[in-house]
Design a protein around this motif. Structure first.
Motif, short mmCIF file in Angstrom:
data_model
loop_
_atom_site.label_atom_id
_atom_site.label_comp_id
_atom_site.label_asym_id
_atom_site.label_seq_id
_atom_site.Cartn_x
_atom_site.Cartn_y
_atom_site.Cartn_z
N ILE A 85 0.82 -1.21 0.00
CA ILE A 85 0.00 0.00 0.00
C ILE A 85 0.85 1.26 0.00
CG2 ILE A 85 -1.80 1.27 1.26
CD1 ILE A 85 -2.69 -1.38 2.48
N ARG A 86 1.98 1.24 0.67
CA ARG A 86 2.85 2.41 0.79
C ARG A 86 4.26 2.10 0.26
NH1 ARG A 86 -1.30 4.60 1.22
NH2 ARG A 86 -2.11 5.87 2.95
N GLY A 87 4.30 1.45 -0.89
CA GLY A 87 5.58 1.01 -1.45
C GLY A 87 6.58 2.12 -1.68
N LYS A 88 6.10 3.32 -2.00
CA LYS A 88 7.04 4.41 -2.30
C LYS A 88 7.80 4.90 -1.07
CE LYS A 88 3.62 8.17 -1.97
NZ LYS A 88 2.98 9.28 -2.73
N PHE A 89 7.33 4.51 0.13
CA PHE A 89 8.03 4.90 1.35
C PHE A 89 9.02 3.83 1.82
CE2 PHE A 89 3.94 7.20 1.55
CZ PHE A 89 4.41 8.50 1.67
N ILE A 90 9.10 2.71 1.09
CA ILE A 90 9.97 1.62 1.51
C ILE A 90 11.40 1.90 1.03
CG2 ILE A 90 10.39 -0.86 1.33
CD1 ILE A 90 7.80 -0.11 2.77
#
Length: 296
Positions: A85-90
């Protein structure tokens, strides 16, 4: 359907103060009217906090960040984002390096969703495998993020009721336990407690060997958590040195968060230090009030 305890209290207060109370949206909203002024209570949220502040407080990690930035003693949190869901913050190295690092530092981890309450979804993990399972379970429930925290050796947990820069009430929570008599199984001893029939209680009981017979005088804790919904017992804290210390920390916390009305949960560790655990913009006291009234 039995009226919510909060609604009963509000209705009685409105009657005493000549305030008109209406239930709207399937009783989810209380509309209070008097002399041209209208106020609302949605669930357990009162309309005397700003929306931004309320949303920060309802996010455990966001609360931690704000309090830490203002040097308020608070339980450490580390954010783990859901890759789906929040892949860009990984980060490029993924999320598990962070989990491994935190586990290596602390030996045990508490995994919790950032937005739940009443202890729901919180797991104490003694191994990396348990931590991975707990985190993945929360991700599968569509949590956008979770927090991992070190395990604190808690002597007692306290709930403070904060309003406009003052603490109105503090009560402590004693974890549910049974005392062995050398004859009865844990199942029989637990049945004698008449614990509330709630999901949190059932989850705690699943972790126990219900056939075990504790020795006479042996104390067996039902849960490592202090939630009233899980069977913990409240007791009002009397004025004194400890009350003053907790009161001062709660007031600093409320002002740091720009809150007007909230409950602030503070832990006292075995080494007598105080830390803010979390805050709640939705002020729920049904179980506490019901316990005092003998309804639970």
């Amino acid at each position: 359907m039995e009226e919510k305890f909060l609604h009963t209290i509000i209705r009685e207060l409105c009657s005493e103060m000549n305030i008109k109370m209406e239930k709207l949206s399937y009783d989810w909203i209380l509309q209070l009217s008097k002399e041209g002024k209208v106020r609302h209570i949605k669930g357990y949220h009162f309309d005397n906090n700003s929306q931004a502040t309320g949303e920060i407080v309802d996010d455990k990690y966001a609360t931690y960040e704000v309090l830490k930035s203002q040097n308020i003693p608070v339980i450490d949190h580390t954010m783990i984002f859901n890759p789906a869901i929040r892949g860009k913050f990984i980060p490029k190295e993924g999320i598990w390096n962070t989990v491994v690092t935190e586990f290596s530092k602390h030996g045990k981890l508490v995994v919790k969703p950032n937005s739940e309450y009443q202890g729901m979804g919180i797991e104490l993990c003694h191994t990396l495998r348990e931590a991975e399972i707990a985190i993945q379970k929360l991700f599968n429930q569509n949590n956008t993020s979770v927090s991992i925290c070190p395990y604190y050796d808690i002597q007692k947990e306290y709930r403070t009721f904060y309003l406009n820069g003052e603490v109105l009430l503090i009560y402590g929570k004693t974890k549910p336990f049974v005392m062995g008599d050398g004859k009865s199984t844990i199942k029989k001893l637990v049945e004698a407690l008449h614990l509330p029939n709630k999901e949190g209680v059932q989850d705690n009981l699943k972790l126990l060997d219900m056939t075990y017979v504790p020795k006479e005088g042996e104390k067996v804790e039902i849960s490592w958590k202090h939630n009233l919904s899980g069977g913990a017992k409240p007791s009002i804290l009397e004025k004194g040195e400890l009350y003053q210390r907790i009161e001062e920390l709660a007031i600093k916390t409320g002002k740091a968060m720009n809150m007007n009305f909230a409950t602030i949960d503070i832990i006292q560790t075995k080494d007598n230090n105080l830390y803010v655990m979390e805050m709640n913009s939705g002020v729920c006291a049904d179980i506490f009030a019901g316990t005092l009234e003998g309804r639970l």
